[in-house]
Scaffold this motif. Structure first.
Motif, PDB file in Angstrom:
ATOM      1  N   LYS A  84     -23.256   7.818   2.345  1.00 53.10           N
ATOM      2  CA  LYS A  84     -22.952   6.457   2.776  1.00 53.10           C
ATOM      3  C   LYS A  84     -21.456   6.167   2.643  1.00 53.10           C
ATOM      4  O   LYS A  84     -20.696   6.980   2.118  1.00 53.10           O
ATOM      5  CB  LYS A  84     -23.743   5.470   1.916  1.00 53.10           C
ATOM      6  N   HIS A  85     -21.032   5.000   3.157  1.00 58.45           N
ATOM      7  CA  HIS A  85     -19.664   4.548   2.917  1.00 58.45           C
ATOM      8  C   HIS A  85     -19.407   4.596   1.414  1.00 58.45           C
ATOM      9  O   HIS A  85     -20.220   4.112   0.617  1.00 58.45           O
ATOM     10  CB  HIS A  85     -19.473   3.101   3.375  1.00 58.45           C
ATOM     11  N   SER A  86     -18.265   5.163   1.031  1.00 60.98           N
ATOM     12  CA  SER A  86     -18.021   5.350  -0.400  1.00 60.98           C
ATOM     13  C   SER A  86     -16.603   4.970  -0.781  1.00 60.98           C
ATOM     14  O   SER A  86     -15.649   5.226  -0.029  1.00 60.98           O
ATOM     15  CB  SER A  86     -18.273   6.806  -0.804  1.00 60.98           C
ATOM     16  N   SER A  87     -16.481   4.388  -1.958  1.00 60.72           N
ATOM     17  CA  SER A  87     -15.173   4.064  -2.531  1.00 60.72           C
ATOM     18  C   SER A  87     -15.111   4.641  -3.939  1.00 60.72           C
ATOM     19  O   SER A  87     -15.869   4.242  -4.818  1.00 60.72           O
ATOM     20  CB  SER A  87     -14.986   2.544  -2.579  1.00 60.72           C
TER      21      SER A  87
ATOM     22  N   TRP B 191       6.822   9.484  -8.151  1.00 56.31           N
ATOM     23  CA  TRP B 191       5.497   9.314  -7.551  1.00 56.31           C
ATOM     24  C   TRP B 191       5.382   7.992  -6.797  1.00 56.31           C
ATOM     25  O   TRP B 191       5.983   6.977  -7.173  1.00 56.31           O
ATOM     26  CB  TRP B 191       4.433   9.346  -8.645  1.00 56.31           C
ATOM     27  N   THR B 192       4.582   8.014  -5.749  1.00 52.66           N
ATOM     28  CA  THR B 192       4.314   6.785  -4.994  1.00 52.66           C
ATOM     29  C   THR B 192       3.448   5.837  -5.823  1.00 52.66           C
ATOM     30  O   THR B 192       2.779   6.243  -6.779  1.00 52.66           O
ATOM     31  CB  THR B 192       3.574   7.108  -3.684  1.00 52.66           C
ATOM     32  N   LYS B 193       3.441   4.578  -5.421  1.00 59.82           N
ATOM     33  CA  LYS B 193       2.610   3.559  -6.056  1.00 59.82           C
ATOM     34  C   LYS B 193       1.564   3.069  -5.045  1.00 59.82           C
ATOM     35  O   LYS B 193       1.805   3.046  -3.836  1.00 59.82           O
ATOM     36  CB  LYS B 193       3.453   2.380  -6.529  1.00 59.82           C
ATOM     37  N   ARG B 194       0.418   2.649  -5.565  1.00 64.01           N
ATOM     38  CA  ARG B 194      -0.658   2.134  -4.719  1.00 64.01           C
ATOM     39  C   ARG B 194      -0.877   0.658  -5.031  1.00 64.01           C
ATOM     40  O   ARG B 194      -0.973   0.275  -6.198  1.00 64.01           O
ATOM     41  CB  ARG B 194      -1.937   2.922  -5.005  1.00 64.01           C
ATOM     42  N   VAL B 195      -0.981  -0.172  -3.990  1.00 64.90           N
ATOM     43  CA  VAL B 195      -1.221  -1.605  -4.195  1.00 64.90           C
ATOM     44  C   VAL B 195      -2.186  -2.130  -3.129  1.00 64.90           C
ATOM     45  O   VAL B 195      -2.343  -1.546  -2.057  1.00 64.90           O
ATOM     46  CB  VAL B 195       0.085  -2.442  -4.157  1.00 64.90           C
ATOM     47  N   ASN B 196      -2.826  -3.252  -3.454  1.00 64.29           N
ATOM     48  CA  ASN B 196      -3.626  -4.036  -2.496  1.00 64.29           C
ATOM     49  C   ASN B 196      -4.683  -3.214  -1.759  1.00 64.29           C
ATOM     50  O   ASN B 196      -4.783  -3.244  -0.528  1.00 64.29           O
ATOM     51  CB  ASN B 196      -2.700  -4.710  -1.466  1.00 64.29           C
ATOM     52  N   VAL B 197      -5.491  -2.497  -2.534  1.00 64.15           N
ATOM     53  CA  VAL B 197      -6.542  -1.688  -1.922  1.00 64.15           C
ATOM     54  C   VAL B 197      -7.822  -2.512  -1.789  1.00 64.15           C
ATOM     55  O   VAL B 197      -8.254  -3.161  -2.745  1.00 64.15           O
ATOM     56  CB  VAL B 197      -6.827  -0.430  -2.756  1.00 64.15           C
ATOM     57  N   LYS B 198      -8.414  -2.448  -0.579  1.00 61.84           N
ATOM     58  CA  LYS B 198      -9.695  -3.105  -0.335  1.00 61.84           C
ATOM     59  C   LYS B 198     -10.576  -2.155   0.475  1.00 61.84           C
ATOM     60  O   LYS B 198     -10.135  -1.556   1.446  1.00 61.84           O
ATOM     61  CB  LYS B 198      -9.499  -4.412   0.435  1.00 61.84           C
ATOM     62  N   HIS B 199     -11.831  -2.036   0.051  1.00 60.31           N
ATOM     63  CA  HIS B 199     -12.780  -1.180   0.755  1.00 60.31           C
ATOM     64  C   HIS B 199     -14.117  -1.888   0.824  1.00 60.31           C
ATOM     65  O   HIS B 199     -14.599  -2.430  -0.168  1.00 60.31           O
ATOM     66  CB  HIS B 199     -12.945   0.158   0.021  1.00 60.31           C
ATOM     67  N   SER B 200     -14.697  -1.910   2.020  1.00 61.31           N
ATOM     68  CA  SER B 200     -16.026  -2.490   2.189  1.00 61.31           C
ATOM     69  C   SER B 200     -16.880  -1.499   2.975  1.00 61.31           C
ATOM     70  O   SER B 200     -16.430  -0.388   3.261  1.00 61.31           O
ATOM     71  CB  SER B 200     -15.933  -3.824   2.932  1.00 61.31           C
ATOM     72  N   ASP B 201     -18.070  -1.917   3.349  1.00 66.24           N
ATOM     73  CA  ASP B 201     -18.954  -1.014   4.076  1.00 66.24           C
ATOM     74  C   ASP B 201     -18.385  -0.577   5.422  1.00 66.24           C
ATOM     75  O   ASP B 201     -18.769   0.463   5.938  1.00 66.24           O
ATOM     76  CB  ASP B 201     -20.313  -1.681   4.297  1.00 66.24           C
ATOM     77  N   GLY B 202     -17.473  -1.343   5.977  1.00 60.66           N
ATOM     78  CA  GLY B 202     -16.960  -0.978   7.290  1.00 60.66           C
ATOM     79  C   GLY B 202     -15.461  -0.950   7.410  1.00 60.66           C
ATOM     80  O   GLY B 202     -14.941  -0.812   8.523  1.00 60.66           O
TER      81      GLY B 202
END
Length: 619
Positions: free
Chosen positions: A401-404, A493-504
């Motif tokens: 399935k969609h996965s985070s 190293w790079t930085k990660r910000v503002n991550v959003k994950h949903s089913d689609g």
């Protein structure tokens, strides 16, 4: 660079790495100073593996004639010194085998040099892994499996004679084959597993027993003498391997105190290296499988050592197998993500190297007592590392399935005939490649947009494959995502910000210390996926790269991808499109030409944005 190393790698790592460099300099400068690091060991027992050879033999004899012939053919080649190297290419080490020889460059290393006098990198000699490969004795698995199929004694005779010659020509601490404690550990494991198998058939002689004892003693001494480096400086699969070597060595020497200490170390290391949601410290699916196969072995030998890893460690290992399961294609393949040195340390199935079902199935069964796939060739691995017959193990299929996996930086969106994976890491440990915001697209069993791979750590082609332009992401003119020194050291190293994950959908931003940021939005729609990129930073232009094994046809609305003359994907986009030939490497030291589609967009006021509508055909 020093400031970045201290900030990102930590002051203890910098100190320990400096201390190890000082140790090497001392050993090179002062004759015999290496002996102060050696330990006296005496092996008292060898039967750490309790293998049900009847069950394995029964499984092998049910394979198709084609699969049995393949196993026997690989074993027959190994009789002549022609080894299946890095899971894909035949390497001719001659007959009798030249143990210090590279079949790639035809160069040989002086076996009279002590291991620390031999350089890690040498352009004339080439990649030292090509020398090490035969001395791992991975081909012994083919000898024992071919013997089970044919009952031809020549496979045992080859095991016995090759081991004997190796010991005559490799004396600790001399030669290239004692440079690496991980190599020594894998050699020890593979010899012991072959020894236990042949012993079950009553073939082992007293001379074989003496040779195996000598091999284990030399390997264990190597691990003990240089464990500081694996434990304090490398901190990756090498550390797990060498702790496993400590466990086997201590058990073999009946050192109960050392055994308990090694298990305690292993639990701590598992909890450092495996992330809670299933990711692995090296940002590599191949090395994640490497670590999981080691864990199979550790679980297996617990029946002999009477010590088990903790429940917490078991949970982390289970989560790691589950993550790979969710990133698998229907064929068992996974994205060629991260460093890939061709290692399949225990080739005990007839599945292809790129098939990850054997390790996923085995780990989840060992821990949960349930198989996650219908019966198949991948079950052989479970025969080697499990204790229960297949008929007694229920099947519990898990939905893909969609996965985070946010802690590990993996995000997937699924459609009926495949999936899209993207990567956005929040680095806590050393990165391996410049692959932030890379997209891997799989459709109908085809890796439509793929990772370039590794090829070699000691080759310019391989070095380029680790860079930003070798991944399906954006490359700003003259800028890499991070800085790199040598083949392995990445900093800033790079930085990660503002991550959003949903089913689609997925959205996230990568900020590079080289002066730009990249936001990528991916949305699943009725026809496939919509990818929207926004880039802010200095530079004249951006190149959006897509690597594909498919044939490419430029059209007015973008470009089309064809596989076996059938259209599989239509990419609608604007921009200046060019198609060039590049390499990808699915196997170490093996490459193939593929296409790289680059869409160039010029910056306006330090910004550029782009849309890619990925229309999948026959979804």
């Amino acid at each position: 660079m020093i400031k970045s190393l201290i900030t990102e790698y930590g002051l203890p790592w910098v100190f320990n790495r400096s201390l190890y460099s000082a140790k090497l300099k001392m050993m090179r400068a002062i004759p015999n100073s290496d002996k102060m690091f050696d330990k006296n060991v005496h092996v008292k027992r060898l039967d750490i593996f309790n293998l049900n050879v009847e069950r394995i033999e029964g499984f092998l004899n049910k394979l198709s004639t084609e699969k049995k012939t393949e196993i026997v053919s690989i074993a027959n080649n190994a009789l002549e010194g022609k080894i299946m190297g890095f899971s894909s290419i035949q390497l001719d080490y001659r007959n009798p085998i030249k143990w210090h020889y590279s079949p790639i460059t035809k160069e040989e290393v002086d076996s009279n040099l002590k291991w620390y006098q031999i350089p890690d990198f040498d352009p004339k000699r080439g990649d030292i892994k090509a020398i090490w490969e035969v001395s791992r004795f991975t081909h012994f698995f083919y000898f024992v499996r071919a013997y089970m199929i044919t009952k031809d004694r020549k496979y045992f005779d080859a095991f016995s004679s090759q081991l004997n010659r190796w010991l005559l020509e490799n004396h600790y601490p001399y030669g290239p084959n004692y440079k690496c404690g991980q190599e020594a550990t894998l050699r020890m494991i593979n010899v012991l597993m072959a020894y236990s198998t042949f012993k079950s058939y009553g073939l082992i002689t007293s001379k074989d027993e003496e040779n195996v004892q000598q091999l284990v003693e030399g390997s264990y001494k190597k691990v003990l003498s240089n464990f500081f480096y694996a434990h304090k400086c490398i901190k990756n699969n090498h550390t797990l391997s060498e702790i496993t070597g400590l466990i086997i060595g201590a058990w073999s020497c009946k050192d109960e105190r050392g055994l308990k200490k090694a298990y305690a170390l292993l639990d701590k290391e598992i909890q450092k290296q495996f992330l809670p949601d299933g990711g692995y410290i090296q940002y590599s699916f191949n090395y994640q499988r490497f670590a999981l196969q080691l864990m199979e072995l550790v679980i297996k030998i617990s029946e002999r050592t009477n010590i088990a890893i903790s429940e917490q460690s078991m949970k982390l290992i289970k989560n790691s197998a589950y993550l790979i399961y969710q990133m698998q294609d229907e064929t068992g393949n996974v994205p060629n993500y991260g460093s890939n040195d061709g290692a399949l340390i225990f080739p005990v199935t007839s599945c292809g190297y790129r098939d990850f079902r054997p390790v996923v199935n085995t780990i989840l069964t060992l821990i949960d007592s349930k198989r996650v796939f219908e019966p198949g060739e991948y079950d052989e691995e479970l025969m080697w590392f499990g204790n229960v017959g297949l008929d007694h193990i229920p099947i519990s299929l898990i939905e893909k399935k969609h996965s985070s996996f946010s802690e590990s930086g993996f995000y997937s969106l699924r459609h009926n005939a495949g999936f899209l994976m993207t990567v956005l890491q929040d680095y806590k440990t050393r990165p391996a490649q410049m692959d932030q915001h890379h997209i891997d697209l799989w459709h109908k069993g085809i890796n439509v947009f793929c990772d370039s791979g590794t090829y070699s750590y000691a080759n310019d082609i391989g070095k380029k494959m680790a860079l930003t332009s070798a991944h399906n992401t954006v490359k700003i003119q003259g800028k890499e995502q991070m800085k790199k020194h040598g083949p392995f050291l990445i900093y800033d190293w790079t930085k990660r910000v503002n991550v959003k994950h949903s089913d689609g959908s997925f959205k996230g931003t990568m900020t590079s210390q080289n002066g730009y940021q990249h936001t990528r939005r991916i949305t699943k729609n009725s026809s496939g996926y919509l990818v929207i990129d926004e880039v802010i930073g200095d530079g004249e232009y951006c190149d959006f790269n897509f690597h594909t094994p498919c044939e490419v046809k430029k059209v007015a609305t973008g470009f089309e991808l064809y596989y076996k003359d059938q259209i599989i994907c239509n990419v609608k986009t604007d921009g200046e499109i060019t198609v060039s030939k590049v390499y990808r490497s699915l196997y170490y030291l093996k490459k193939e030409a593929i296409n790289c589609v680059s869409i160039r967009v010029y910056m306006a006021r330090n910004k550029c944005s782009m849309k890619f509508n990925l229309e999948l055909i026959g979804r």
